[in-house]
Design an enzyme around this catalytic site. Structure first.
Site, PDB file in Angstrom:
ATOM      1  N   CYS A 208     -27.404  -9.564 -16.412  1.00 28.73           N
ATOM      2  CA  CYS A 208     -26.716  -9.111 -17.740  1.00 28.73           C
ATOM      3  C   CYS A 208     -27.476  -9.594 -18.931  1.00 28.73           C
ATOM      4  O   CYS A 208     -28.134 -10.780 -18.981  1.00 28.73           O
ATOM      5  CB  CYS A 208     -25.294 -10.149 -17.939  1.00 28.73           C
ATOM      6  SG  CYS A 208     -24.878  -9.975 -19.495  1.00 28.73           S
TER       7      CYS A 208
ATOM      8  N   CYS B  62     -18.655 -12.748 -19.560  1.00 26.94           N
ATOM      9  CA  CYS B  62     -19.908 -12.793 -20.328  1.00 26.94           C
ATOM     10  C   CYS B  62     -19.700 -14.012 -21.205  1.00 26.94           C
ATOM     11  O   CYS B  62     -20.554 -14.916 -21.537  1.00 26.94           O
ATOM     12  CB  CYS B  62     -20.033 -11.628 -20.950  1.00 26.94           C
ATOM     13  SG  CYS B  62     -21.805 -11.441 -21.346  1.00 26.94           S
TER      14      CYS B  62
ATOM     15  N   CYS C 289     -25.797 -12.617 -20.817  1.00 31.24           N
ATOM     16  CA  CYS C 289     -25.451 -14.207 -20.258  1.00 31.24           C
ATOM     17  C   CYS C 289     -26.533 -14.056 -18.984  1.00 31.24           C
ATOM     18  O   CYS C 289     -26.364 -15.242 -18.466  1.00 31.24           O
ATOM     19  CB  CYS C 289     -24.139 -14.170 -20.069  1.00 31.24           C
ATOM     20  SG  CYS C 289     -23.572 -13.358 -18.590  1.00 31.24           S
TER      21      CYS C 289
ATOM     22  N   GLY D 260       0.787  -1.217  -0.093  1.00 37.29           N
ATOM     23  CA  GLY D 260      -0.096   0.000   0.032  1.00 37.29           C
ATOM     24  C   GLY D 260       0.705   1.180  -0.045  1.00 37.29           C
ATOM     25  O   GLY D 260       0.350   2.345  -0.141  1.00 37.29           O
TER      26      GLY D 260
ATOM     27  N   CYS E 132     -22.371  -7.434 -19.361  1.00 36.42           N
ATOM     28  CA  CYS E 132     -21.456  -7.580 -18.510  1.00 36.42           C
ATOM     29  C   CYS E 132     -20.213  -6.685 -18.888  1.00 36.42           C
ATOM     30  O   CYS E 132     -19.869  -6.856 -20.341  1.00 36.42           O
ATOM     31  CB  CYS E 132     -20.396  -9.132 -18.323  1.00 36.42           C
ATOM     32  SG  CYS E 132     -21.641 -10.408 -17.751  1.00 36.42           S
TER      33      CYS E 132
END
Lengths: 364, 293, 189
Positions: free
Chosen positions: B238, B269, B241, B30, B263
């Site tokens: 979606c 997808c 899909c 970080g 997606c």
């Protein structure tokens, strides 16, 4: 029925082909050669070399040709090329006092040893379009014998220094930091600041320098000297034990003489701002000197008036046009995903606000 | 492979410098390690940081996947993928599962990443505190002193004004209880995925910073006890899909403004449609291929 | 300079160092994990792993401190030729340090970084007789639950972890094997 959009690859190829076609333009018109650009658009070439941090007029001319005359794009091409070059070593500091000057003027003394040499300047031209050029007129022949580099011209600030009127800059044999090899760290040394400014965007440096004249970090500058000409670049070859001249480059140098009221420990004295740029670019050299001087407020114990030109972090983080143009222009790249996230957030907030309003209305 | 350039474009000394920065980044999760970012042959803002990190990590045996907005066929993803095909000669793939190195802009793939994968994020502004405090000299001190009060104040002001934390992407995270970090402009929907088995590397070219999150590192999206973090996301499936668990892009379909959500992760997808899932506006995969041909 | 200084480097530096670096990155990202790393054949007693690691990470910008048992002319010449890294006498100047654990200890003089720049800290390369995945229990970033590594001692590494986010980072090398221990790893228990 929906079929997902494909074909990014083909679109890119086609866009590049179109770009190339436009670059060449009308094929009935003769193609420009690198030599033509180098010799006839020499000041563009100089700017690309200065901000590209690479002294190579032919490559700069090529970059200008490739970029269709977009100088920032040309600078970018040069930078991207430069970064792949191996580093063989560092040169000795160039000696601008030994410069073969084509131009050398002082705004502080009417006459000086070595003389005022106007050189090829736009300064006193009348800015009238010269229609003879459109008709491809024959250039005038200049009387310049006995001017260029006929004698060594001492720096004008040296004369002020004889009386101790101007601050002496501390010399150092230390290797200066290299902005292109180490990440920028603040506070930056003056050497590092100057390095950033000399490759900084001409427009940015000009605007910043200008702002000091209009009171944002005013430093009362006189152009002590402006000189343009060729200097030798020498490199120490350890095996030989002495330095060898490896090249000659053209540079523009500006030293400003600025007021300084003095402080508790220092008597009143003049101080300097410094600008040095590849090629002929006195606009940049003068602006750089103004900005350099403004950035020295802390070292000289002056007041910080919170002006942009005095703000090292602001100046150094924003003067590079390749960084700036990249980041500014990148917002045209797709941001569908983030925008979608914002869209959902705004919808939620609006829905809640509408419901709250409706409830308030109902309660009335 | 183009032999006019070194393997993966960058010269060896530059790669060593980046590699050393990467190792320190991994050792201090970080924390933003300064590095001497080079000019790349693509503009700043196009992923120069990610490209440099990828260049420093790639080996000839890698399979590279590049996505922008979750998709492999976005122009910039195509351009970066071609760059590495040309300069490193590596294999490329659209399939998340096959890739060993994934460079991304703005998304984490839906499919869980594995231990033998590295994901490289392109980062525009690595400093999570930058919009609260524009000065690098100040933000560096704030990180050194672990002084993150300002960030909490900002988030709390959002709640006071909107009843929500009004940050929907680039939502700040706390890494291993020490550094507040910008996860790059991924939607906050992706934040929970950041505790993963793969190594996460972040490159910010213009800002000259590299940082990292090692596998299985604690990544906490900043929040408050009474306003816990919510990842959000779409409420419908979606359109192609029918995935219910995926981040969706909204598209405007016609002049009347009809919408469709699909997606954002194009490979996810595809995988689902290959497996026979069909959304409201989709058709079985086979037919689509025929029509598109 | 002996001719052997000129040999034993990477065959194809760009790809050999890329392959080696991925191992290095992987072990640093997964403390305790032991991997094989090859590419360089350094003069004895420098191990293949340590030699490869040095060639991968060192160059004229990385001051290197070496313990006396590795300070032979052969090794110094080899490193100078292949990396150009300046060899420094003072521990506090070192970006990398190489030696056995006994020679590197006490580790208190190496740079641990500053609160604003914790990355400006030394990386120690500890040459070991053997390296096994048993011994001290490790937890922390990069480790799913726990890992184990045959560390030469515990207290010094615990002390180092206590300095986080400052501190040193370690590689352990033995033959062609390498493992790592960043400052984030918690030891024992």
């Amino acid at each position: 029925m929906y079929v997902a959009v494909k074909g990014g690859e083909k679109a890119i190829d086609n866009a590049h082909a179109w770009l190339d076609e436009l670059r060449r333009g009308d094929t009935d018109i003769p193609e420009m050669s690198i030599a033509q650009i180098r010799s006839q658009l020499a000041l563009s070439v100089d700017r690309v070399m200065a901000e590209g941090s690479l002294y190579d007029p032919d490559l700069a001319a090529l970059a200008i040709k490739q970029s269709r005359g977009d100088l920032i794009e040309a600078i970018f091409l040069i930078r991207a090329y430069r970064t792949t070059l191996p580093r063989f070593g560092g040169s000795a500091p160039i000696k601008t006092a030994d410069m073969a000057c084509m131009r050398r003027i002082s705004a502080t003394f009417k006459d000086v040893p070595g003389g005022q040499v106007l050189g090829p300047t736009f300064d006193y031209t009348h800015r009238l379009l010269d229609f003879k050029l459109a008709a491809e007129g024959v250039p005038s022949k200049a009387e310049k014998a006995g001017v260029v580099g006929d004698e060594v011209k001492p720096h004008i600030t040296d004369f002020l220094n004889q009386e101790g009127l101007i601050q002496t800059e501390p010399g150092s044999d230390a290797t200066p930091p290299d902005l292109t090899r180490e990440p920028l760290e603040l506070p930056a040394s003056r050497a590092l600041r100057l390095q950033a400014l000399t490759r900084g965007d001409e427009g940015f440096v000009l605007g910043m320098g200008y702002s000091t004249q209009r009171g944002y970090g005013r430093n009362h500058a006189f152009v002590g000297e402006l000189r343009i000409g060729d200097v030798a670049v020498e490199m120490e070859i350890p095996e030989l034990g002495f330095s060898v001249e490896i090249a000659e480059i053209e540079v523009s140098e500006c030293e400003t003489v600025n007021q300084f009221a003095g402080s508790k420990t220092e008597p009143p004295q003049f101080t300097r701002g410094y600008g040095l740029v590849f090629g002929q670019s006195e606009r940049k050299a003068i602006s750089m000197a103004l900005l350099d001087r403004a950035l020295r407020w802390k070292e000289l114990g002056e007041d910080n008036s919170d002006s942009p030109a005095q703000d090292e972090e602001f100046v150094l983080y924003h003067c590079d046009n390749i960084q700036a143009t990249g980041f500014v222009e990148h917002i045209k790249l797709p941001h569908y995903v983030d925008f979608q996230a914002e869209l959902e957030l705004v919808r939620t907030l609006r829905k809640e606000a509408t419901e709250a309003n409706a409830q308030r209305e109902a309660a009335k | 492979m183009n032999s006019e350039y070194n393997f993966a474009y960058l010269d060896e000394q530059t790669k060593r410098m980046i590699r050393r920065a990467l190792l320190k980044g991994v050792a201090i999760p970080g924390y933003q390690v300064p590095f001497a970012s080079r000019e790349m042959p693509m503009p700043y803002g196009w992923g120069t940081g990610g490209v440099q990190v990828t260049a420093a990590c790639l080996t000839p045996d890698d399979t590279l996947k590049v996505i922008d907005q979750g998709a492999d066929d976005t122009t910039n993803a195509v351009s970066i993928r071609k760059f590495f095909e040309k300069t490193a000669g590596v294999a490329v793939s659209d399939e998340t599962a096959k890739a060993t190195v994934i460079q991304t802009r703005h998304r984490i793939p839906e499919r869980d990443l594995s231990e033998n994968q590295i994901i490289v994020y392109q980062v525009p502004i690595p400093e999570p505190l930058r919009f609260l405090e524009p000065r690098e000299t100040e933000t560096r001190k704030m990180h050194a002193l672990e002084e993150y009060g300002l960030m909490h104040v900002k988030l709390y002001e959002d709640i006071a004004r909107h009843g929500h934390i009004a940050t929907s992407y680039a939502y700040p995270v706390m890494i291993e209880g020490r550094y507040v970090m910008d996860p790059s402009p991924i939607p906050k929907f992706d934040n929970p995925k950041m505790e993963m088995a793969a190594l996460q590397l972040f490159g910010a070219g213009r800002e000259q910073r590299i940082y990292a999150v090692p596998p299985y590192t604690k990544v906490v999206s900043l929040d408050f006890e009474d306003y816990p973090f919510e990842k959000g996301g779409a409420t419908q499936g979606c359109g192609l899909c029918d995935a219910q668990d995926s981040y969706l892009d909204e598209m405007i379909m016609d002049d009347s403004g009809a919408r469709m959500s699909v997606c954002s992760d194009s490979d996810y997808c595809r995988e689902r449609r290959d497996a026979g899932y069909v959304g409201e506006m989709g058709v079985p995969q086979k037919t689509v291929t025929e029509d598109a041909a | 300079m002996q001719t052997q200084s000129l040999t034993g480097g990477f065959n194809d530096a760009p790809t050999a160092s890329a392959t080696a670096f991925r191992v290095v990155l992987d072990v640093m990202a997964r403390p305790g994990k032991i991997s094989e790393i090859t590419g360089a054949t350094p003069p004895a007693p420098l191990s293949i792993a340590a030699g490869t690691l040095l060639l991968t990470l060192c160059d004229p910008e990385t001051p290197l401190w070496m313990a006396s048992s590795f300070c032979s002319t052969d090794i110094k010449d080899w490193l100078r030729f292949h990396t150009g890294a300046p060899i420094v006498e003072s521990r506090s100047e070192a970006m990398f340090a190489l030696g056995s654990w006994a020679e590197l200890s006490p580790i208190t003089e190496f740079a641990i970084g500053t609160p604003e720049y914790p990355d400006r800290s030394a990386t120690l390369i500890v040459e070991m007789d053997a390296l096994t995945d048993s011994g001290t229990i490790l937890r922390g970033p990069g480790i799913k639950d726990t890992a184990e590594l045959s560390l030469p001692e515990v207290a010094a590494f615990q002390g180092n972890a206590g300095l986080f986010p400052l501190g040193l980072d370690f590689f352990f090398t033995s033959g062609n094997r390498i493992a790592a221990l960043p400052r984030t790893t918690k030891l024992g228990g």
